[in-house]
Design an enzyme around this catalytic site. Structure first.
Site, PDB file in Angstrom:
ATOM      1  N   GLY A 646       0.836  -1.192   0.000  1.00 38.99           N
ATOM      2  CA  GLY A 646       0.000   0.000   0.000  1.00 38.99           C
ATOM      3  C   GLY A 646       0.869   1.239   0.000  1.00 38.99           C
ATOM      4  O   GLY A 646       2.090   1.169  -0.079  1.00 38.99           O
ATOM      5  N   GLY A 647       0.204   2.396   0.095  1.00 32.79           N
ATOM      6  CA  GLY A 647       0.958   3.640   0.119  1.00 32.79           C
ATOM      7  C   GLY A 647       1.860   3.747   1.329  1.00 32.79           C
ATOM      8  O   GLY A 647       2.878   4.418   1.301  1.00 32.79           O
ATOM      9  N   GLY A 649       3.327   1.059   2.994  1.00 34.85           N
ATOM     10  CA  GLY A 649       4.410   0.082   2.928  1.00 34.85           C
ATOM     11  C   GLY A 649       3.871  -1.311   2.703  1.00 34.85           C
ATOM     12  O   GLY A 649       2.765  -1.484   2.200  1.00 34.85           O
ATOM     13  N   LYS A 650       4.644  -2.311   3.095  1.00 35.95           N
ATOM     14  CA  LYS A 650       4.244  -3.699   2.898  1.00 35.95           C
ATOM     15  C   LYS A 650       3.415  -4.197   4.072  1.00 35.95           C
ATOM     16  O   LYS A 650       3.533  -3.702   5.195  1.00 35.95           O
ATOM     17  CB  LYS A 650       5.469  -4.589   2.726  1.00 35.95           C
ATOM     18  N   VAL A 651       2.589  -5.199   3.801  1.00 37.37           N
ATOM     19  CA  VAL A 651       1.783  -5.836   4.836  1.00 37.37           C
ATOM     20  C   VAL A 651       2.200  -7.294   4.937  1.00 37.37           C
ATOM     21  O   VAL A 651       2.324  -7.992   3.921  1.00 37.37           O
ATOM     22  CB  VAL A 651       0.274  -5.744   4.519  1.00 37.37           C
ATOM     23  N   LYS A 665       1.390  -4.029   9.136  1.00 34.51           N
ATOM     24  CA  LYS A 665       1.673  -3.057   8.085  1.00 34.51           C
ATOM     25  C   LYS A 665       2.922  -2.281   8.467  1.00 34.51           C
ATOM     26  O   LYS A 665       2.942  -1.567   9.475  1.00 34.51           O
ATOM     27  CB  LYS A 665       0.484  -2.117   7.882  1.00 34.51           C
ATOM     28  N   ASP A 761     -10.847   7.549   1.314  1.00 31.57           N
ATOM     29  CA  ASP A 761     -10.228   6.647   0.329  1.00 31.57           C
ATOM     30  C   ASP A 761     -11.026   5.352   0.227  1.00 31.57           C
ATOM     31  O   ASP A 761     -10.474   4.259   0.275  1.00 31.57           O
ATOM     32  CB  ASP A 761      -8.778   6.357   0.717  1.00 31.57           C
TER      33      ASP A 761
END
Length: 957
Positions: A646-647, A649-651, A665, A761
């Site tokens: 995602g905006g 970072g990584k999950v 996250k 969003d």
């Protein structure tokens, strides 16, 4: 240096124990390294003798490992570079392990004996290693249905022995590489019979040298890409070609080569949905053609060509929206094999003469939107599906039975499902079991067959499925697969014109397959060992995960005489290891300096963007985690546990010591969201608790890291379900349930949070689906509070996702609750079309408005609806009201849009119209008023803890 004697001794002892095994030392080390990179592995992958102990999926010749077959084993992790140690490996099949991913190691190019590389339906990503071009013995290369990006390596043109070449359903870009003056390209693969490149993002022109008379290609599939320019005339040189798919490239233009009728063995021709021009191709002499689709192009207007009646094998003719005129020849309806004629949107005129000797298999004649004014049917009425809606003949008040839509004139037959004559036997099995066609309860191996070019279009004809069932069972048994029966269900054509059929394979002589059984069956399907009857064409298979009955082979007698020596070596090794560990412990402890307190964590003060006096967020139920804790539960943030980006970072997926799964996250350098978004998400999610809002379990501010820990939602995002990537199929009622849950989550934020929260969003990738397909709104990094008065607007920098973004907010920078309503309206349209809101200049709101016709059933949106839903008014109850609500939500002015509370009430009503029950009375809540109420059924307002917000309790599930 002081440790070297111990390490040497330890190595000697390990080497000694390996010598006792039947397996080559190098191969054992390679497999052990591969296993170490997996979070899960087959049950008996222990010890140091893969060949002698018959490790699941491992086949050996003498002491060398020659085959790894581990399809559908629920493997997760990455493929280690240790694969290079298996120098005698010939077969590598890791298909249908959807949690197996990461980059493919370049060291795979050192496997000089590799013949089959099969990685279907995994999650491998990154570029395809150019080193694969070094595998000179490679015959079968199947990397389809992964996440590969980048270009097709030019080096693959050196695989001169390649027979099967499948890179479909990835994210590849660039063109088709050909000889560049130095290196051979795909035009060098003269022995290859299958080019399957559909479903990527390939672009550019199709090079003329890609085709030559030396090639043995029988399948050329480049559908659903971004190719432009014209089809090269060298296509006519492929005189053995059987299947050709250029469909859905959108920008493919120019005339079809006039020598296309040199392809006399071609059975499948797909040119639909492009911008092809020039005369309608002359297919005279192509006597093997069974399926022709050239719809939605811009060919020159012409009358019905002579070849219409000269194709004896033709079953399906699709020529929609091509402006073909003249009178249809009666002989067309008399073709012996013809099943479907879809000719709507043309200029056919005069009398439609079906005659009395029409083909016995003819099921559908769709001539909507033509100029036919008379109908003649000799002898008896044509009682199959004939659609003349939009022709002058329908203005005369006659032939009313033919002047209806497809569903009105002849409702669709129920989808096929293998029959089970089990009367008198128990009707139910255990939850994990299904009733087989042989009327026994067992756990089947399940998945989906995708046929890329079936030569028939009549899905109601059971004979095809009976043939496939019989053929599959016979072939499986001939390959010594331990099966009892085969079951097929729900055939349909998907958006990519593939025929999808659900498959169930039931075990023979037992209730559940073992790991080795699954390995064998998966290999039969992934390796294309099973060849379906010719009528079905090329296929691929995607399996569901299978919880196997583990099997641990009994020890072999031949090894009994080694037991004392093994025990002795093991005991000595254990002592050495213990001493070694003690030495390492003391040395490490002596060298380690205590960390300073200030290195442990940041305070929230460093996140306070406004330097307010209260920098610590209001936390309710969220705990703090250390970096070490999160590193441990995610296995050092392994790529195998990477479940998304995602905006922020990584999950990563993680498992707490209690066994509970969580999603972590982790912010990464250069992320689109920073400390402010991090703080916002913590503050907001620690204050809100609702069954349709994802739960925040904690956060980490340790060692310079910013991480958020959520409840783990197993079925991924709504977007993944709509695109088919998650394997979760949503029918109409389930979609209504999901969208209702989403609406309730947003309404809670708007109407029960105090002060109200605008998400900012809302989109399909921010809606998660739990194990019961309950929707949960997620990702609050961009969210805003609307102020203490509980209403009004906020002037703020515009943020959100294009396609979902409220145009009024974009123009005025005034954020209100109605901005979320607009995004929700776009999501409503995405739910029924499964299309991206904004793609290649096409905007879903504009497309729906352009196609909308309220005088027709389903508002005339048949062509926009997701084919998975089936465009039937009887199966899509309430769709018109649903569309009305969506269009109200995307009104240009926010004041004209409904509130989310009103949207919830309307979706509940639509759900009842569709025959579903939104939820029980005890679970329901009214959103018509902002009077603070507890969001969970059965709780009274007195149980609040301040400000209309619930306390930090979590709703029981």
């Amino acid at each position: 240096m002081e440790l070297s004697p111990w390490l040497i001794l330890f190595g000697v002892l390990v080497q000694a124990s390996v010598i006792l095994a039947d397996t080559n030392v190098q191969d054992t080390a390679g497999l052990t390294g591969i296993a170490a990179s997996w979070d899960t592995k087959p049950s008996n992958w222990d010890g140091n003798d893969p060949c002698g102990d018959k490790w699941i999926g491992i086949i050996c010749i003498q002491d060398r490992v020659t085959s790894i077959r581990l399809s559908s084993q629920s493997l997760s992790g990455t493929l280690s570079g240790d694969i290079q140690s298996l120098s005698e490996l010939q077969y590598l099949d890791l298909s249908y392990n959807k949690d197996l991913g990461g980059s493919l190691p370049s060291s795979i190019g050192s496997l000089s004996n590799l013949q089959n590389l099969i990685l279907v339906g995994c999650s491998f990503a990154g570029e395809i290693p150019k080193e694969i071009g070094q595998l000179s013995k490679l015959i079968f290369l199947s990397l389809n249905s992964n996440r590969f990006t980048g270009h097709i390596p030019l080096s693959l043109g050196g695989l001169s022995k390649l027979y099967w070449f499948d890179l479909a359903e990835n994210k590849l870009t660039g063109g088709l590489p050909v000889f560049d003056g130095t290196n051979p390209g795909l035009d060098n693969l003269t022995n290859t019979k299958h080019f399957h490149f559909g479903g990527n993002q390939l672009s550019g022109t199709i090079p003329s040298q890609i085709f030559n008379s030396h090639m043995k290609l029988i399948h050329f599939l480049v559908d659903n890409n971004n190719f432009s320019g014209s089809i090269p005339p060298t296509l006519g040189l492929l005189n053995v070609l059987e299947v050709l798919r250029f469909d859905n490239n959108k920008q493919l233009s120019g005339p079809v080569p006039t020598n296309i009728n040199n392809l006399t063995k071609l059975a499948e021709l797909h040119l639909e949905n492009n911008q092809l021009t020039g005369p309608l191709p002359d297919l005279t002499g192509m006597t093997a053609l069974s399926f022709v689709d050239m719809s939605n192009n811009t060919f020159n207007a012409s009358d019905a060509p002579a070849w219409f009646t000269a194709l004896p094998s033709l079953t399906s003719l699709y020529l929609e929206n091509l402006q073909i005129g003249g009178q249809l020849p009666q002989e067309l309806f008399a073709l012996s094999a013809i099943q479907t004629l879809k000719l709507r949107g043309n200029r056919f005129n005069g009398t439609l003469n079906i005659g009395s000797d029409f083909g016995s298999q003819l099921q559908t004649i769709d001539l909507q939107g033509n100029q036919i004014d008379q109908l003649t049917v000799g002898g008896t009425q044509y009682n199959k599906k004939l659609i003349l809606l939009g022709n002058p003949i329908c203005n005369q008040g006659n032939n009313e039975q033919y002047c209806k839509t497809a569903t009105q004139s002849n409702p669709a037959a129920p989808p096929y499902s293998t029959s089970k004559n089990c009367s008198g036997l128990p009707a139910t099995c255990l939850p994990s079991q299904l009733l087989s066609p042989s009327c026994t309860c067992a756990v089947p191996y399940k998945g989906t067959l995708f046929f890329r070019a079936p030569s028939f279009s009549d899905l109601s004809n059971e004979s095809y499925y009976l043939l496939l069932e019989k053929d599959m069972k016979t072939k499986f048994l001939s390959y010594k697969a331990l099966i009892d029966s085969i079951a097929l269900h729900n055939p349909f054509f998907d958006a990519n014109n593939n025929l999808e059929i659900s498959l169930e394979v039931f075990p023979g002589g037992k209730v559940q397959f073992g790991e080795q059984d699954i390995s064998d069956i998966g290999f039969i399907l992934s390796n294309q060992t099973y060849k379906p009857p010719p009528v079905f064409g090329p296929y691929y298979f995607i399996a569901q995960s299978y919880r196997v009955a583990t099997e641990v082979p009994a020890s072999k007698n031949s090894k009994a005489n080694k037991l004392p020596l093994i025990v002795g070596v093991a005991a000595g090794g254990a002592v050495v290891i213990a001493v070694l560990l003690l030495v390492i412990f003391f040395i490490t402890r002596r060298k380690r300096e205590p960390k300073k307190t200030e290195e442990r964590s940041q305070s929230f003060a460093s996140l306070d963007m406004k330097s307010t006096s209260t920098s610590v967020p209001q936390l309710r139920g969220a705990r703090t985690f250390t970096f070490a804790e999160l590193k441990k539960i995610t296995n050092n943030f392994s790529e195998a546990n990477d479940i998304g980006n995602g905006g922020f970072g990584k999950v990563y997926r993680g498992t707490l010591p209690t066994g509970q799964l969580v999603a972590v996250k982790r912010s990464q350098e250069g992320s689109l969201q920073g400390s402010l978004e991090f703080r916002t998400e913590i503050e907001l999610l620690s204050r809100v608790h609702h069954k349709n809002v994802v739960s925040l379990m904690g956060f980490c501010l340790d060692q310079g890291e910013q991480m958020l820990v959520y409840e783990y939602i197993p079925n991924g995002t709504l977007k993944e379900s709509l695109t088919g990537k998650s394997g979760v199929r949503l029918d109409w009622k389930r979609r209504l349930r999901v969208i209702l849950g989403t609406a309730k989550g947003i309404a809670y934020l708007h109407e029960l949070a105090d002060p109200p929260i605008v998400h900012r969003d809302i989109k399909s990738s921010n809606v998660l689906l739990d194990e019961r397909l309950n929707a949960k709104v997620s990702d609050f990094g961009l969210s805003k509070l609307l102020g203490e008065d509980g209403r009004g607007q906020v002037t703020t920098q515009v943020k959100g996702t294009m396609g979902y973004l409220d145009p009024e907010y974009y123009m005025t920078q005034q954020l209100t609750e109605k901005s979320d309503v607009y995004s929700f309206g776009v999501l409503l349209l995405e739910m029924i079309t499964a299309k991206k809101p904004l793609e290649r200049g096409r905007y879903i709101v504009r497309e729906v408005l352009a196609a909308l016709d309220r005088s027709k059933d389903l508002y005339g949106l048949h062509d926009l609806l997701d084919p998975v839903l089936g465009a039937s008014p009887t199966s899509l109850g309430g769709l018109e009201q649903y569309v009305d609500l969506a269009l109200r939500c995307v009104e240009e002015a926010g004041a004209d849009r409904p509130s989310m509370g009103e949207a919830v009430s309307e979706i509940e009503r639509i759900t009842r119209m569709a025959g579903g029950a939104p939820e029980s009375a005890s679970e329901s809540m009214s959103y018509a008023s902002r009077t603070p109420r507890h969001p969970y059924g059965g709780d009274s307002p007195s149980e609040y803890s301040g400000g209309g917000l619930p306390s930090s309790r979590v709703e029981p599930k």
